[in-house]
Design a protein around this motif. Structure first.
Motif, PDB file in Angstrom:
ATOM      1  N   PHE A 153       0.658  -1.693  -0.375  1.00 17.23           N
ATOM      2  CA  PHE A 153      -0.015  -0.127   0.387  1.00 17.23           C
ATOM      3  C   PHE A 153       1.214   1.536   0.457  1.00 17.23           C
ATOM      4  O   PHE A 153       1.907   1.327   0.605  1.00 17.23           O
ATOM      5  CB  PHE A 153      -1.109  -0.226   1.269  1.00 17.23           C
ATOM      6  N   SER A 154       0.647   2.013  -0.463  1.00 18.57           N
ATOM      7  CA  SER A 154       1.204   3.965  -0.393  1.00 18.57           C
ATOM      8  C   SER A 154      -0.096   4.560  -0.276  1.00 18.57           C
ATOM      9  O   SER A 154      -0.915   4.438  -0.650  1.00 18.57           O
ATOM     10  CB  SER A 154       2.114   3.805  -1.411  1.00 18.57           C
ATOM     11  N   PHE A 155       0.278   6.318   0.217  1.00 19.47           N
ATOM     12  CA  PHE A 155      -0.899   7.352   0.579  1.00 19.47           C
ATOM     13  C   PHE A 155      -0.049   8.417   0.133  1.00 19.47           C
ATOM     14  O   PHE A 155       1.534   7.973  -0.492  1.00 19.47           O
ATOM     15  CB  PHE A 155      -0.681   7.376   2.268  1.00 19.47           C
ATOM     16  N   GLU A 156      -0.611   8.615  -0.651  1.00 16.36           N
ATOM     17  CA  GLU A 156      -1.160   9.484  -1.733  1.00 16.36           C
ATOM     18  C   GLU A 156      -2.035  11.090  -1.800  1.00 16.36           C
ATOM     19  O   GLU A 156      -2.860  10.643  -1.311  1.00 16.36           O
ATOM     20  CB  GLU A 156      -0.785   9.199  -2.288  1.00 16.36           C
ATOM     21  N   SER A 253      -7.563   3.382  13.602  1.00 18.13           N
ATOM     22  CA  SER A 253      -6.935   1.512  13.766  1.00 18.13           C
ATOM     23  C   SER A 253      -6.378   0.547  12.971  1.00 18.13           C
ATOM     24  O   SER A 253      -7.067   1.587  11.630  1.00 18.13           O
ATOM     25  CB  SER A 253      -8.206   1.710  14.467  1.00 18.13           C
ATOM     26  N   ARG A 254      -6.418  -0.528  13.170  1.00 23.97           N
ATOM     27  CA  ARG A 254      -6.478  -1.243  12.539  1.00 23.97           C
ATOM     28  C   ARG A 254      -7.489  -2.018  11.096  1.00 23.97           C
ATOM     29  O   ARG A 254      -9.063  -1.962  10.979  1.00 23.97           O
ATOM     30  CB  ARG A 254      -5.975  -2.464  12.551  1.00 23.97           C
ATOM     31  N   HIS A 255      -6.426  -1.437   9.643  1.00 26.27           N
ATOM     32  CA  HIS A 255      -7.556  -1.068   8.939  1.00 26.27           C
ATOM     33  C   HIS A 255      -7.486  -2.285   7.597  1.00 26.27           C
ATOM     34  O   HIS A 255      -5.656  -2.359   6.988  1.00 26.27           O
ATOM     35  CB  HIS A 255      -8.044   0.375   7.765  1.00 26.27           C
ATOM     36  N   THR A 323      -3.271  -1.561   6.660  1.00 29.22           N
ATOM     37  CA  THR A 323      -2.557  -0.299   8.155  1.00 29.22           C
ATOM     38  C   THR A 323      -3.393   0.107   9.247  1.00 29.22           C
ATOM     39  O   THR A 323      -4.040  -0.144   9.918  1.00 29.22           O
ATOM     40  CB  THR A 323      -2.601   0.801   7.020  1.00 29.22           C
ATOM     41  N   THR A 324      -2.354   0.673   9.945  1.00 31.41           N
ATOM     42  CA  THR A 324      -2.183   1.361  11.724  1.00 31.41           C
ATOM     43  C   THR A 324      -2.293   2.797  11.213  1.00 31.41           C
ATOM     44  O   THR A 324      -1.759   3.347  10.069  1.00 31.41           O
ATOM     45  CB  THR A 324      -0.997   0.639  11.898  1.00 31.41           C
ATOM     46  N   PRO A 329       0.653   9.279   7.024  1.00 29.54           N
ATOM     47  CA  PRO A 329       1.014   9.770   6.872  1.00 29.54           C
ATOM     48  C   PRO A 329       0.605  11.974   6.855  1.00 29.54           C
ATOM     49  O   PRO A 329       1.127  12.589   6.578  1.00 29.54           O
ATOM     50  CB  PRO A 329       1.941  10.315   5.603  1.00 29.54           C
ATOM     51  N   PHE A 330      -0.677  11.300   7.316  1.00 32.65           N
ATOM     52  CA  PHE A 330      -1.654  12.591   7.336  1.00 32.65           C
ATOM     53  C   PHE A 330      -2.613  12.308   8.547  1.00 32.65           C
ATOM     54  O   PHE A 330      -2.456  12.101   8.801  1.00 32.65           O
ATOM     55  CB  PHE A 330      -2.996  12.321   5.924  1.00 32.65           C
ATOM     56  N   PHE A 331      -3.013  14.045   8.899  1.00 29.32           N
ATOM     57  CA  PHE A 331      -3.675  14.327   9.984  1.00 29.32           C
ATOM     58  C   PHE A 331      -4.677  13.954  10.095  1.00 29.32           C
ATOM     59  O   PHE A 331      -5.229  14.121   8.764  1.00 29.32           O
ATOM     60  CB  PHE A 331      -3.260  16.114  10.266  1.00 29.32           C
TER      61      PHE A 331
END
Length: 371
Positions: A153-156, A253-255, A323-324, A329-331
């Motif tokens: 996974f990646s966040f963008e 939380s855990r997703h 993911t946790t 990386p975002f608020f």
């Protein structure tokens, strides 16, 4: 031309709870209702479920929506088919097939939760009786060739409407292809499960709120397919994006993201390819107009009747990734935290009860801590 919005019920079977993925597109409103069938028979040890519903029609009767006040309404949504008799039949065997029971309106679950063998020549078909009408699916066997998934996974940031800076997560698979040249067809489905933090109100016993696990579909209109006939890479690699999902408080939380790779028949592949083309229709003058997509079901006594949906027999593999909060990386604002002095009715209803979510439960799936 009279049009309406129809939710074509494209089914995914989950080990924890079977739900329906919904893909939306336009169809012509006809003079009579059309049956929608959605189901996948897999080799996995999980509920095998078929969903039945009917489209709207020009002669549709109103629905009693307020029994106390006798209030009737018309709507264009598919309605569940109740009281049908659904059986899984074996080709060439006259014995009665395995029966499905109706567990919810329009939801039919196989009574005998068997693990079906892969590699045998047994042919399966679905039989449905609705009133005096009998429907059947084409005979299918379990495909043998299937690959494997290695998930990441990646966040963008991405543009969403007027928001040029929306946050999303991208679920990707490095697929190892089957060890053969051609003659295989793959499809991916993705569902999600996450822990939702209910508000912890102070109490004399210091008792926390109950657990809340919420289920859903992160990217229901994405249809990921591979046609092995177009590749010449036995055991090779292929990178596929299988889901994208906007980031919200569910990532506190855990997703989990549960990815199923399905090995399907060529006919099933062609059906899903046509659905994908219709869903992705841009509306240009060169596009074909919206039209019903025939599946693999038919009325035994009226072959000209159009039956929507598909019943497929598929060999499946499940891969999971989660993911946790620390991965994001975002608020993210913790919207359900307890605030002294705030009344209960001032909290978001989702902070107070797990039942607010359409599909949720108060206990962990059996696989939750295996990953």
């Amino acid at each position: 031309m009279n049009k309406f919005r129809i939710l074509s019920l494209l089914c995914i079977f989950l080990g924890f709870n079977s739900c329906v993925e919904q893909i939306e597109f336009e169809l012509e409103k006809t003079e009579r209702e059309r049956l929608i069938v959605s189901g996948t028979l897999t080799n996995l040890n999980e509920p095998q479920v078929v969903f039945l519903s009917e489209t709207t029609s020009q002669a549709r009767k109103p629905l009693l929506s307020d029994e106390e006040n006798g209030y009737f309404t018309l709507d264009d949504k598919p309605r569940p088919v109740r009281g049908a008799r659904v059986t899984l039949e074996y080709e060439g065997i006259a014995n009665p097939g395995k029966e499905f029971r109706e567990t919810k309106p329009g939801r039919y679950e196989l009574l005998e939760n068997s693990v079906f063998g892969v590699g045998s020549a047994v042919g399966y078909f679905l039989q449905i009786q609705v009133g005096d009408r009998i429907y059947r699916s084409e005979v299918q066997t379990f495909p043998q060739a299937i690959g494997s998934d290695e998930l990441s996974f990646s966040f963008e940031r991405t543009r969403l409407g007027d928001n040029p800076d929306a946050a999303q997560v991208v679920i990707q698979s490095e697929v190892t292809l089957p060890e053969q040249v051609g003659d295989y067809y793959l499809r991916w489905t993705v569902d999600e499960a996450y822990f939702w933090d209910l508000t912890f109100f102070p109490n004399s016993f210091n008792r926390p709120p109950p657990d809340c696990i919420v289920f859903g579909f992160p990217d229901p209109e994405r249809i990921t397919l591979i046609n092995g006939d177009l590749l010449n890479r036995p055991g090779g690699k292929s990178t596929q994006i299988v889901a994208k999902r906007l980031v919200d408080q569910s990532f506190l939380s855990r997703h989990f993201f549960n990815v199923r790779q399905l090995s399907i028949s060529k006919d099933a592949y062609d059906y899903w390819r046509r659905v994908r083309e219709l869903v992705n229709n841009t509306g240009s003058v060169f596009d074909s107009p919206p039209a019903p997509i025939r599946g693999n079901l038919y009325n035994v006594n009226d072959p000209d009747e159009v039956v929507l949906g598909y019943f497929e027999v598929a060999t499946a593999k499940v891969s999971r990734i989660y993911t946790t909060f620390g991965d994001v990386p975002f608020f993210l604002e913790k919207s359900c935290e307890y605030v002294p002095g705030r009344r209960r009715d001032q909290y978001d209803p989702r902070c107070l009860s797990c039942n607010v979510f359409p599909d949720s439960q108060g206990f962990y799936p059996e696989w939750w801590f295996d990953e």
